[in-house]
Scaffold this motif. Sequence first.
Motif, PDB file in Angstrom:
ATOM      1  N   GLN A 318      -1.597  -4.102   0.512  1.00 31.36           N
ATOM      2  CA  GLN A 318      -1.740  -5.482   0.062  1.00 31.36           C
ATOM      3  C   GLN A 318      -0.641  -5.893  -0.894  1.00 31.36           C
ATOM      4  O   GLN A 318      -0.140  -5.065  -1.638  1.00 31.36           O
ATOM      5  CB  GLN A 318      -3.095  -5.659  -0.624  1.00 31.36           C
ATOM      6  N   GLY A 319      -0.276  -7.189  -0.825  1.00 27.82           N
ATOM      7  CA  GLY A 319       0.700  -7.751  -1.755  1.00 27.82           C
ATOM      8  C   GLY A 319       2.124  -7.576  -1.285  1.00 27.82           C
ATOM      9  O   GLY A 319       2.500  -6.501  -0.836  1.00 27.82           O
ATOM     10  N   GLY A 320       2.910  -8.631  -1.335  1.00 26.52           N
ATOM     11  CA  GLY A 320       4.343  -8.540  -1.033  1.00 26.52           C
ATOM     12  C   GLY A 320       4.673  -8.548   0.442  1.00 26.52           C
ATOM     13  O   GLY A 320       3.807  -8.304   1.288  1.00 26.52           O
ATOM     14  N   VAL A 321       5.932  -8.811   0.726  1.00 29.30           N
ATOM     15  CA  VAL A 321       6.402  -8.892   2.110  1.00 29.30           C
ATOM     16  C   VAL A 321       6.363  -7.500   2.739  1.00 29.30           C
ATOM     17  O   VAL A 321       6.009  -7.324   3.898  1.00 29.30           O
ATOM     18  CB  VAL A 321       7.858  -9.410   2.157  1.00 29.30           C
ATOM     19  N   PHE A 322       6.745  -6.523   1.928  1.00 30.51           N
ATOM     20  CA  PHE A 322       6.799  -5.148   2.425  1.00 30.51           C
ATOM     21  C   PHE A 322       5.436  -4.696   2.922  1.00 30.51           C
ATOM     22  O   PHE A 322       5.301  -4.146   4.015  1.00 30.51           O
ATOM     23  CB  PHE A 322       7.306  -4.244   1.297  1.00 30.51           C
ATOM     24  N   ALA A 323       4.414  -4.973   2.122  1.00 33.89           N
ATOM     25  CA  ALA A 323       3.057  -4.579   2.491  1.00 33.89           C
ATOM     26  C   ALA A 323       2.640  -5.260   3.784  1.00 33.89           C
ATOM     27  O   ALA A 323       2.012  -4.656   4.654  1.00 33.89           O
ATOM     28  CB  ALA A 323       2.092  -4.926   1.361  1.00 33.89           C
ATOM     29  N   THR A 324       3.010  -6.540   3.909  1.00 35.73           N
ATOM     30  CA  THR A 324       2.647  -7.282   5.117  1.00 35.73           C
ATOM     31  C   THR A 324       3.315  -6.657   6.338  1.00 35.73           C
ATOM     32  O   THR A 324       2.679  -6.456   7.373  1.00 35.73           O
ATOM     33  CB  THR A 324       3.091  -8.747   4.988  1.00 35.73           C
ATOM     34  N   ALA A 325       4.606  -6.347   6.195  1.00 39.07           N
ATOM     35  CA  ALA A 325       5.340  -5.741   7.316  1.00 39.07           C
ATOM     36  C   ALA A 325       4.714  -4.411   7.700  1.00 39.07           C
ATOM     37  O   ALA A 325       4.523  -4.107   8.880  1.00 39.07           O
ATOM     38  CB  ALA A 325       6.804  -5.543   6.927  1.00 39.07           C
ATOM     39  N   LEU A 326       4.371  -3.645   6.678  1.00 39.07           N
ATOM     40  CA  LEU A 326       3.761  -2.339   6.900  1.00 39.07           C
ATOM     41  C   LEU A 326       2.459  -2.485   7.679  1.00 39.07           C
ATOM     42  O   LEU A 326       2.175  -1.763   8.629  1.00 39.07           O
ATOM     43  CB  LEU A 326       3.473  -1.722   5.524  1.00 39.07           C
ATOM     44  N   ARG A 327       1.686  -3.477   7.250  1.00 39.08           N
ATOM     45  CA  ARG A 327       0.397  -3.736   7.884  1.00 39.08           C
ATOM     46  C   ARG A 327       0.589  -4.054   9.368  1.00 39.08           C
ATOM     47  O   ARG A 327      -0.105  -3.540  10.233  1.00 39.08           O
ATOM     48  CB  ARG A 327      -0.278  -4.897   7.179  1.00 39.08           C
ATOM     49  N   TRP A 328       1.546  -4.913   9.650  1.00 41.66           N
ATOM     50  CA  TRP A 328       1.783  -5.302  11.046  1.00 41.66           C
ATOM     51  C   TRP A 328       2.264  -4.134  11.892  1.00 41.66           C
ATOM     52  O   TRP A 328       1.810  -3.926  12.994  1.00 41.66           O
ATOM     53  CB  TRP A 328       2.808  -6.420  11.122  1.00 41.66           C
ATOM     54  N   LEU A 329       3.167  -3.377  11.328  1.00 38.84           N
ATOM     55  CA  LEU A 329       3.691  -2.232  12.079  1.00 38.84           C
ATOM     56  C   LEU A 329       2.576  -1.254  12.423  1.00 38.84           C
ATOM     57  O   LEU A 329       2.448  -0.808  13.559  1.00 38.84           O
ATOM     58  CB  LEU A 329       4.752  -1.507  11.249  1.00 38.84           C
ATOM     59  N   ALA A 330       1.742  -0.965  11.409  1.00 40.90           N
ATOM     60  CA  ALA A 330       0.646  -0.020  11.631  1.00 40.90           C
ATOM     61  C   ALA A 330      -0.321  -0.573  12.666  1.00 40.90           C
ATOM     62  O   ALA A 330      -0.781   0.140  13.556  1.00 40.90           O
ATOM     63  CB  ALA A 330      -0.073   0.263  10.317  1.00 40.90           C
ATOM     64  N   THR A 331      -0.614  -1.870  12.559  1.00 36.86           N
ATOM     65  CA  THR A 331      -1.534  -2.485  13.518  1.00 36.86           C
ATOM     66  C   THR A 331      -0.943  -2.426  14.920  1.00 36.86           C
ATOM     67  O   THR A 331      -1.620  -2.054  15.882  1.00 36.86           O
ATOM     68  CB  THR A 331      -1.796  -3.951  13.140  1.00 36.86           C
ATOM     69  N   ALA A 332       0.337  -2.777  15.028  1.00 35.82           N
ATOM     70  CA  ALA A 332       0.994  -2.765  16.340  1.00 35.82           C
ATOM     71  C   ALA A 332       0.953  -1.359  16.928  1.00 35.82           C
ATOM     72  O   ALA A 332       0.646  -1.172  18.101  1.00 35.82           O
ATOM     73  CB  ALA A 332       2.438  -3.237  16.205  1.00 35.82           C
TER      74      ALA A 332
END
Length: 491
Positions: A318-332
């Motif tokens: 959670q929080g920040g662009v990095f966290a968002t990117a991480l979340r998407w990558l993991a989800t993908a």
Amino acid sequence: MKNKLIMAIALVMALVAGWTATTTTAQAATDDSLAQVQKSGKLVMGTSPDYPPYEFQATVHGKSQVVGMDVAVGKKIAKDLGVKLVVKSMSFDSLLVALQTGKVDMVISGMNPTPARRKNVDFTHTYYQGGYSIVINKSDKGIYKDKDSFVGKTIGAQTGSTMYTESKKQTSGTTVKGMTSVSDLILGLQSHKLQGVAMEKPSAQAYVANNKELAMIPSKFNLSASDTSASVAFAKGSTSLVAAANKSVDQIRKQNLVNKDYLPAAGKYLKTNTVNTSMLHYWKAFLKGIEYTLIITVCSVFFGFILGVLLSLARMAQGGVFATALRWLATAYVEFIRGTPMMVQVMFVYFGLGLIVNLPALTSGIIAISLNSGAYIAEYIRGGINSVDKGQTEAARSLGMTKGYTLRYVVLPQALKNIWPSLGNEFITLIKDSSIVSIIGVSELIFQSNIVRSDTYRGVAPIAVIMVLYFIMTFTASRILNHFERKMQHD
Ligand code: ARG
């Protein structure tokens, strides 16, 4: 959110596609094939040992190994090059892929140098001349005469073989069924799923000689010269290696070595094959299978668990662009892995990654299954963490614990208790599903049972044995896991 998810998945797929494209074009370099083999000191031969007398599994001095006239041809080529021959078994339809991806240096497997295959690989001169026959049940003798007598019936042929293509082309009103191994086809014949099996004449003779219930008939297929000859295949562009091998092949032809030496030698192994076909006699093979199955399962759950923890944390970042990117990558990643068959993933790691790093089959299998399992475990962990009451985190944090400390000492231990049953399930599932790696030639239980089947010419008994063995493994594992689960519930 949905759109972004789709974009992330598209990105992963584009990366995979781009990478595949670059790696396949990178191959066409200058030809140092001969020098490479000589440098490594060994020549790796790929073959599908379900085809006596060309290649088959036999017990020699108490050890199961691949023998046959093709192995003799391979030995001669290796000897003339001054290197050692290494034989790698795999299914017939994987052979040319293995050759193109550098898993083997050459293929000798009773293979016909057809024009279609010539587009992708290079062939030596012919070392043997075959021709097609059809194996039938002896009880059907007189009913079937040749390929045209199977109208309304089913004939079988090995997938990827010329018999399969020609049977499809040259019969009408006949169902043509493809199976990966010739031993399975024979089994299909004996259990009357098939009425005939098309294969090369010498192989038909060998199967009939080994089994009183079988008979053979002429095929009457219309065949071109390339369909009746057998050649050694090398990777496209390995001119120097082909030229060197041709010298050996020409000698084999000139001295009539196949008919004079190689075939009679193979025939002897065929006879020793029928001596002891009791399943007990093969306990060592089954034990080895169990060993590999367990190694693969334990390693994959272990690495899968580590990957799963990382992925689940990434998915909850959670929080920040990095966290968002991480979340998407993991989800993908999770979506992609769960949306593709494990069998494809195993082949992709072995053959695809193999273009970059040449990993052995066992390692590839463990990597593929860990990568797969990680995606599932990530979801169990995420569910487990989410099921821990929010109040727990709040209490820990208000006591002054850091975020990481809270996660490690408060949330994860409680989560683990919740996810334990799912993890146990995953372990048991993997004991069974790890059998998929048999397709890349890892000697786990299914692979071993195939060896025993081709060794003994018995179809059903080895399957029954491994069925019982799998059950013993999964049942024991589930007892052990239950025990720990009960222990955890005590507090
Ligand atoms: N000659 C056929 C082909 O080239 C079949 C060879 C099958 N060989 C084997 N080892 N199963 O397609």
